[in-house]
Every structure is written in structure tokens, then in C-alpha cells.
Scaffold this motif. Sequence first.
Motif, PDB file in Angstrom:
ATOM      1  N   MET A 108     -58.871  -1.279 -87.486  1.00  0.00           N
ATOM      2  CA  MET A 108     -58.971   0.156 -87.453  1.00  0.00           C
ATOM      3  C   MET A 108     -60.373   0.570 -87.902  1.00  0.00           C
ATOM      4  N   MET A 109     -60.957   1.492 -87.171  1.00  0.00           N
ATOM      5  CA  MET A 109     -62.311   1.942 -87.502  1.00  0.00           C
ATOM      6  C   MET A 109     -62.275   3.091 -88.482  1.00  0.00           C
ATOM      7  N   MET A 110     -63.178   3.022 -89.432  1.00  0.00           N
ATOM      8  CA  MET A 110     -63.265   4.110 -90.399  1.00  0.00           C
ATOM      9  C   MET A 110     -64.133   5.222 -89.840  1.00  0.00           C
ATOM     10  N   LYS A 111     -63.681   6.434 -90.085  1.00  0.00           N
ATOM     11  CA  LYS A 111     -64.470   7.570 -89.617  1.00  0.00           C
ATOM     12  C   LYS A 111     -65.561   7.867 -90.632  1.00  0.00           C
ATOM     13  N   MET A 112     -66.700   8.173 -90.138  1.00  0.00           N
ATOM     14  CA  MET A 112     -67.823   8.557 -90.987  1.00  0.00           C
ATOM     15  C   MET A 112     -67.663  10.039 -91.344  1.00  0.00           C
ATOM     16  N   PRO A 113     -68.004  10.396 -92.558  1.00  0.00           N
ATOM     17  CA  PRO A 113     -67.927  11.817 -92.883  1.00  0.00           C
ATOM     18  C   PRO A 113     -68.883  12.615 -92.020  1.00  0.00           C
ATOM     19  N   ARG A 114     -68.412  13.795 -91.640  1.00  0.00           N
ATOM     20  CA  ARG A 114     -69.232  14.631 -90.781  1.00  0.00           C
ATOM     21  C   ARG A 114     -70.461  15.105 -91.538  1.00  0.00           C
ATOM     22  N   THR A 115     -71.593  15.000 -90.908  1.00  0.00           N
ATOM     23  CA  THR A 115     -72.810  15.488 -91.548  1.00  0.00           C
ATOM     24  C   THR A 115     -72.875  16.997 -91.397  1.00  0.00           C
ATOM     25  N   LYS A 116     -73.259  17.626 -92.491  1.00  0.00           N
ATOM     26  CA  LYS A 116     -73.368  19.085 -92.486  1.00  0.00           C
ATOM     27  C   LYS A 116     -74.710  19.476 -91.893  1.00  0.00           C
ATOM     28  N   ASN A 117     -74.664  20.519 -91.081  1.00  0.00           N
ATOM     29  CA  ASN A 117     -75.936  20.999 -90.549  1.00  0.00           C
ATOM     30  C   ASN A 117     -76.532  22.015 -91.520  1.00  0.00           C
ATOM     31  N   ILE A 118     -77.745  22.389 -91.291  1.00  0.00           N
ATOM     32  CA  ILE A 118     -78.483  23.287 -92.184  1.00  0.00           C
ATOM     33  C   ILE A 118     -77.752  24.621 -92.361  1.00  0.00           C
ATOM     34  N   LYS A 119     -77.208  25.178 -91.281  1.00  0.00           N
ATOM     35  CA  LYS A 119     -76.524  26.471 -91.387  1.00  0.00           C
ATOM     36  C   LYS A 119     -75.299  26.372 -92.289  1.00  0.00           C
ATOM     37  N   THR A 120     -74.570  25.286 -92.192  1.00  0.00           N
ATOM     38  CA  THR A 120     -73.388  25.087 -93.032  1.00  0.00           C
ATOM     39  C   THR A 120     -73.800  24.967 -94.490  1.00  0.00           C
ATOM     40  N   ILE A 121     -74.852  24.200 -94.729  1.00  0.00           N
ATOM     41  CA  ILE A 121     -75.347  24.027 -96.093  1.00  0.00           C
ATOM     42  C   ILE A 121     -75.835  25.360 -96.655  1.00  0.00           C
ATOM     43  N   GLU A 122     -76.572  26.123 -95.869  1.00  0.00           N
ATOM     44  CA  GLU A 122     -77.066  27.423 -96.318  1.00  0.00           C
ATOM     45  C   GLU A 122     -75.911  28.377 -96.620  1.00  0.00           C
ATOM     46  N   ALA A 123     -74.870  28.330 -95.806  1.00  0.00           N
ATOM     47  CA  ALA A 123     -73.703  29.181 -96.032  1.00  0.00           C
ATOM     48  C   ALA A 123     -73.021  28.791 -97.350  1.00  0.00           C
ATOM     49  N   GLU A 124     -72.915  27.500 -97.610  1.00  0.00           N
ATOM     50  CA  GLU A 124     -72.319  27.024 -98.866  1.00  0.00           C
ATOM     51  C   GLU A 124     -73.168  27.435-100.066  1.00  0.00           C
ATOM     52  N   ILE A 125     -74.490  27.326 -99.908  1.00  0.00           N
ATOM     53  CA  ILE A 125     -75.408  27.741-100.975  1.00  0.00           C
ATOM     54  C   ILE A 125     -75.206  29.221-101.272  1.00  0.00           C
ATOM     55  N   SER A 126     -75.165  30.030-100.246  1.00  0.00           N
ATOM     56  CA  SER A 126     -75.002  31.468-100.400  1.00  0.00           C
ATOM     57  C   SER A 126     -73.666  31.794-101.079  1.00  0.00           C
ATOM     58  N   GLN A 127     -72.612  31.128-100.644  1.00  0.00           N
ATOM     59  CA  GLN A 127     -71.287  31.344-101.215  1.00  0.00           C
ATOM     60  C   GLN A 127     -71.261  30.938-102.701  1.00  0.00           C
ATOM     61  N   THR A 128     -71.865  29.817-103.013  1.00  0.00           N
ATOM     62  CA  THR A 128     -71.895  29.328-104.385  1.00  0.00           C
ATOM     63  C   THR A 128     -72.743  30.230-105.275  1.00  0.00           C
ATOM     64  N   GLU A 129     -73.861  30.723-104.748  1.00  0.00           N
ATOM     65  CA  GLU A 129     -74.694  31.658-105.514  1.00  0.00           C
ATOM     66  C   GLU A 129     -73.916  32.930-105.842  1.00  0.00           C
ATOM     67  N   GLU A 130     -73.138  33.418-104.872  1.00  0.00           N
ATOM     68  CA  GLU A 130     -72.339  34.622-105.085  1.00  0.00           C
ATOM     69  C   GLU A 130     -71.251  34.371-106.136  1.00  0.00           C
ATOM     70  N   GLN A 131     -70.607  33.219-106.081  1.00  0.00           N
ATOM     71  CA  GLN A 131     -69.603  32.862-107.078  1.00  0.00           C
ATOM     72  C   GLN A 131     -70.238  32.825-108.469  1.00  0.00           C
ATOM     73  N   LEU A 132     -71.401  32.220-108.558  1.00  0.00           N
ATOM     74  CA  LEU A 132     -72.111  32.116-109.834  1.00  0.00           C
ATOM     75  C   LEU A 132     -72.506  33.497-110.355  1.00  0.00           C
ATOM     76  N   ARG A 133     -72.946  34.372-109.460  1.00  0.00           N
ATOM     77  CA  ARG A 133     -73.323  35.730-109.846  1.00  0.00           C
ATOM     78  C   ARG A 133     -72.115  36.473-110.425  1.00  0.00           C
ATOM     79  N   ARG A 134     -70.961  36.348-109.754  1.00  0.00           N
ATOM     80  CA  ARG A 134     -69.746  37.021-110.233  1.00  0.00           C
ATOM     81  C   ARG A 134     -69.291  36.445-111.580  1.00  0.00           C
ATOM     82  N   LEU A 135     -69.374  35.135-111.721  1.00  0.00           N
ATOM     83  CA  LEU A 135     -68.993  34.501-112.986  1.00  0.00           C
ATOM     84  C   LEU A 135     -69.911  34.948-114.128  1.00  0.00           C
TER      85      LEU A 135
END
Length: 76
Positions: free
Chosen positions: A1-28
Motif C-alpha cells: 500500500m502506498m502512503m499518501k504524501m501530505p498536501r503541500t500548502k500554496n502561498i494563498k492558503t498559508i497567507e489565509a492561515e496567517i491572517s486568520q491566526t493574527e485575527e485570533q491573536l488580536r481578539r485574545l
Amino acid sequence: MMMKMPRTKNIKTIEAEISQTEEQLRRLKERCDKASQKLDALYELKKHREQEELLKAIDKSTRTKAEILAFLESHA
């Protein structure tokens, strides 16, 4: 059985996560600041009530100011 490689995140996905995390941190941080201000206000209120209590006790006391101060200084 072949193991699946984790999907690589593209820049837009990473930027969206950064933005979301910054907002969470701001609210906290905002919640933390509000809690800190409330705690400071409560400490101030407690100090004020304790001072009122001491003044009432002094007012009811039959001791002189000098006696009270001498007592307090001897127990400092």
C-alpha cells in the motif's frame, strides 16, 4: 500500500492561515487586556474598601492617633 504524501500548502492558503491566526491573536490580546483592566479595577476597589474599614475602626477606637501610629510602626 502506498502512503499518501501530505498536501503541500500554496502561498494563498498559508497567507489565509496567517491572517486568520493574527485575527485570533488580536481578539485574545483584547480579551486579555480587558481582563487585566478589570483585575486592576478590582484591586483598587478592594484597597479603597480596606481603607474605609480602617478609618471606621480608627474612628470607633478609644486610642489616640499617637497610640495607633506607635502600634502600627511597632508591627511593621
